[in-house]
Design a protein around this motif. Structure first.
Motif, PDB file in Angstrom:
ATOM      1  N   UNK A 252       0.827  -1.205   0.000  1.00  0.00           N
ATOM      2  CA  UNK A 252       0.000   0.000   0.000  1.00  0.00           C
ATOM      3  C   UNK A 252       0.865   1.262   0.000  1.00  0.00           C
ATOM      4  N   UNK A 253       1.910   1.258   0.852  1.00  0.00           N
ATOM      5  CA  UNK A 253       2.827   2.391   0.916  1.00  0.00           C
ATOM      6  C   UNK A 253       4.261   1.878   0.875  1.00  0.00           C
ATOM      7  N   UNK A 254       5.089   2.602   0.205  1.00  0.00           N
ATOM      8  CA  UNK A 254       6.495   2.206   0.054  1.00  0.00           C
ATOM      9  C   UNK A 254       7.314   2.877   1.151  1.00  0.00           C
ATOM     10  N   UNK A 255       7.647   2.109   2.202  1.00  0.00           N
ATOM     11  CA  UNK A 255       8.365   2.663   3.346  1.00  0.00           C
ATOM     12  C   UNK A 255       9.704   1.965   3.533  1.00  0.00           C
ATOM     13  N   UNK A 256      10.717   2.770   3.771  1.00  0.00           N
ATOM     14  CA  UNK A 256      12.051   2.236   4.040  1.00  0.00           C
ATOM     15  C   UNK A 256      12.076   1.555   5.412  1.00  0.00           C
ATOM     16  N   UNK A 257      12.688   0.367   5.477  1.00  0.00           N
ATOM     17  CA  UNK A 257      12.697  -0.408   6.720  1.00  0.00           C
ATOM     18  C   UNK A 257      13.414   0.337   7.848  1.00  0.00           C
ATOM     19  N   UNK A 258      14.501   1.002   7.517  1.00  0.00           N
ATOM     20  CA  UNK A 258      15.233   1.738   8.542  1.00  0.00           C
ATOM     21  C   UNK A 258      14.401   2.898   9.089  1.00  0.00           C
ATOM     22  N   UNK A 259      13.660   3.547   8.196  1.00  0.00           N
ATOM     23  CA  UNK A 259      12.797   4.653   8.621  1.00  0.00           C
ATOM     24  C   UNK A 259      11.711   4.143   9.571  1.00  0.00           C
ATOM     25  N   UNK A 260      11.108   3.008   9.219  1.00  0.00           N
ATOM     26  CA  UNK A 260      10.079   2.415  10.068  1.00  0.00           C
ATOM     27  C   UNK A 260      10.668   2.043  11.427  1.00  0.00           C
ATOM     28  N   UNK A 261      11.847   1.440  11.404  1.00  0.00           N
ATOM     29  CA  UNK A 261      12.510   1.036  12.649  1.00  0.00           C
ATOM     30  C   UNK A 261      12.751   2.239  13.549  1.00  0.00           C
ATOM     31  N   UNK A 262      13.263   3.317  12.964  1.00  0.00           N
ATOM     32  CA  UNK A 262      13.553   4.524  13.730  1.00  0.00           C
ATOM     33  C   UNK A 262      12.275   5.140  14.296  1.00  0.00           C
ATOM     34  N   UNK A 263      11.229   5.140  13.492  1.00  0.00           N
ATOM     35  CA  UNK A 263       9.961   5.716  13.941  1.00  0.00           C
ATOM     36  C   UNK A 263       9.386   4.929  15.116  1.00  0.00           C
ATOM     37  N   UNK A 264       9.457   3.620  15.035  1.00  0.00           N
ATOM     38  CA  UNK A 264       8.943   2.779  16.119  1.00  0.00           C
ATOM     39  C   UNK A 264       9.743   2.992  17.399  1.00  0.00           C
ATOM     40  N   UNK A 265      11.053   3.101  17.253  1.00  0.00           N
ATOM     41  CA  UNK A 265      11.901   3.336  18.420  1.00  0.00           C
ATOM     42  C   UNK A 265      11.614   4.704  19.030  1.00  0.00           C
ATOM     43  N   UNK A 266      11.413   5.705  18.168  1.00  0.00           N
ATOM     44  CA  UNK A 266      11.108   7.054  18.651  1.00  0.00           C
ATOM     45  C   UNK A 266       9.790   7.078  19.443  1.00  0.00           C
ATOM     46  N   UNK A 267       8.840   6.245  19.017  1.00  0.00           N
ATOM     47  CA  UNK A 267       7.528   6.208  19.666  1.00  0.00           C
ATOM     48  C   UNK A 267       7.489   5.221  20.829  1.00  0.00           C
ATOM     49  N   UNK A 268       8.597   4.544  21.070  1.00  0.00           N
ATOM     50  CA  UNK A 268       8.652   3.590  22.180  1.00  0.00           C
ATOM     51  C   UNK A 268       7.821   2.350  21.955  1.00  0.00           C
ATOM     52  N   UNK A 269       7.655   1.970  20.687  1.00  0.00           N
ATOM     53  CA  UNK A 269       6.880   0.782  20.335  1.00  0.00           C
ATOM     54  C   UNK A 269       7.836  -0.343  19.977  1.00  0.00           C
ATOM     55  N   UNK A 270       7.703  -1.473  20.624  1.00  0.00           N
ATOM     56  CA  UNK A 270       8.593  -2.605  20.392  1.00  0.00           C
ATOM     57  C   UNK A 270       8.590  -3.056  18.941  1.00  0.00           C
ATOM     58  N   UNK A 271       9.756  -3.408  18.438  1.00  0.00           N
ATOM     59  CA  UNK A 271       9.897  -3.789  17.026  1.00  0.00           C
ATOM     60  C   UNK A 271       9.170  -5.088  16.708  1.00  0.00           C
ATOM     61  N   UNK A 272       8.928  -5.900  17.711  1.00  0.00           N
ATOM     62  CA  UNK A 272       8.270  -7.186  17.476  1.00  0.00           C
ATOM     63  C   UNK A 272       6.762  -7.135  17.744  1.00  0.00           C
ATOM     64  N   UNK A 273       6.276  -5.973  18.100  1.00  0.00           N
ATOM     65  CA  UNK A 273       4.844  -5.838  18.395  1.00  0.00           C
ATOM     66  C   UNK A 273       4.033  -5.922  17.105  1.00  0.00           C
ATOM     67  N   UNK A 274       2.897  -6.582  17.159  1.00  0.00           N
ATOM     68  CA  UNK A 274       2.017  -6.650  15.995  1.00  0.00           C
ATOM     69  C   UNK A 274       1.099  -5.440  15.978  1.00  0.00           C
ATOM     70  N   UNK A 275       0.808  -4.972  14.776  1.00  0.00           N
ATOM     71  CA  UNK A 275      -0.017  -3.779  14.624  1.00  0.00           C
ATOM     72  C   UNK A 275      -1.401  -3.920  15.196  1.00  0.00           C
ATOM     73  N   UNK A 276      -1.957  -5.139  15.166  1.00  0.00           N
ATOM     74  CA  UNK A 276      -3.321  -5.348  15.656  1.00  0.00           C
ATOM     75  C   UNK A 276      -3.446  -5.123  17.164  1.00  0.00           C
TER      76      UNK A 276
END
Length: 297
Positions: A252-276
């Motif tokens: 649906x959206x083309x997102x860089x993996x490193x960008x996603x990783x950094x965003x999740x870390x910035x928001x304090x969301x675990x990298x292994x957490x499921x979106x649901x």
């Protein structure tokens, strides 16, 4: 018409007298239990001075009950089937408070329609016994319009109603839950068995009430609505994957993996957490963070 339409005998009599052949393609199932009608109108909390929109009135079971409660208000019934409109015109010929519109609810421009039929700008409510096959697009079409509704009350397939009202960390929580709850607060009011319809559908139903938030923090907080729902769609398209994988491998959206990783870390969301497992507010936070990072690259 003084007699209640929502009874087996009255419904069969109307169908017979008007030589009506029910169209399965339009999901035509008529309520024959006035108790269910009463529950719907009670949930809508009709005061009597509102502008009521009804979608899919059929032969007018619910229409009749609403008209009885309207004093100074008025009502618009939107019906796709021209044959049903003829029946409604016959049954409610003396009802000046009722306007009938023979149109597909999926194609209506709701703001223009409301302006035409509600020139006094009365408080608006919407009620419906929605055909199962078009439930979601009709609901979303209304919610995404500019209508300022005081309330929506509708009957839908039980599974769809449960998905609309589902919360995080449940199997039924998904894109539809987020899309509806982004706009209004849903609640299942009553369970409805298939036996109260002619003909009987294959599944049970529920009555769902939607009310506006006193303050809609979701709409206030989202920076880019289109991007937010792309994120939501990505999360639930691959709901068993971790949030990082579902977002970085999204079609649906083309997102860089490193960008996603950094965003999740910035928001304090675990990298292994499921979106649901995220709340809607958490989805908004991660969506906003990713959007800002993309914009600032």
């Amino acid at each position: 018409m003084k007699n209640k339409i929502a009874t087996p005998s009255a419904t069969k009599k109307i169908l017979r007298e008007h030589n009506l052949n029910l169209k399965k393609s339009l999901g035509q199932n008529f309520l024959i239990d006035s108790n269910i009608i009463d529950i719907i109108t009670a949930a809508a909390e009709i005061k009597g001075d509102e502008f009521i929109i009804e979608i899919g009135p059929g032969i007018g079971s619910l229409t009749q009950a609403v008209l009885e409660k309207l004093k100074s208000g008025n009502m618009l019934a939107v019906e796709k089937d021209a044959a049903m409109v003829e029946v409604l015109e016959d049954i409610f010929a003396d009802q000046e408070k009722l306007a009938l519109l023979n149109q597909d609810a999926l194609k209506i421009k709701w703001e223009e329609t409301a302006a035409k039929y509600n020139p006094e700008n009365r408080k608006m409510k919407l009620i419906a016994n929605l055909p199962y096959y078009v439930t979601t697009p009709i609901i979303m079409g209304v919610l995404e319009s500019e209508l300022e509704l005081e309330q929506m009350v509708f009957m839908v397939q039980k599974e769809v109603g449960e998905r609309i009202c589902a919360g995080p960390e449940t199997k039924k929580f998904g894109s539809l839950s987020v899309a509806v709850q982004y706009h209004m607060q849903p609640e299942i009011v009553h369970q409805v068995p298939a036996s109260v319809f002619i003909p009987q559908p294959d599944v049970d139903s529920v009555i769902v009430s939607l009310t506006p938030y006193e303050k809609n923090i979701y709409q206030e907080e989202v920076i880019n609505r289109k991007f937010f729902f792309q994120v939501v769609k990505s999360i639930f398209q691959q709901r068993r994957k971790t949030l990082r994988n579902s977002l970085s491998k999204s079609a649906v959206i083309n997102l860089d993996r490193d960008l996603v990783t950094q965003a999740l870390e910035d928001e304090g969301i675990g990298l292994k957490k499921r979106g649901e497992k995220l709340s809607i507010s958490e989805m908004i936070s991660i969506s906003n963070r990713i959007y800002e990072m993309k914009e600032n690259k």
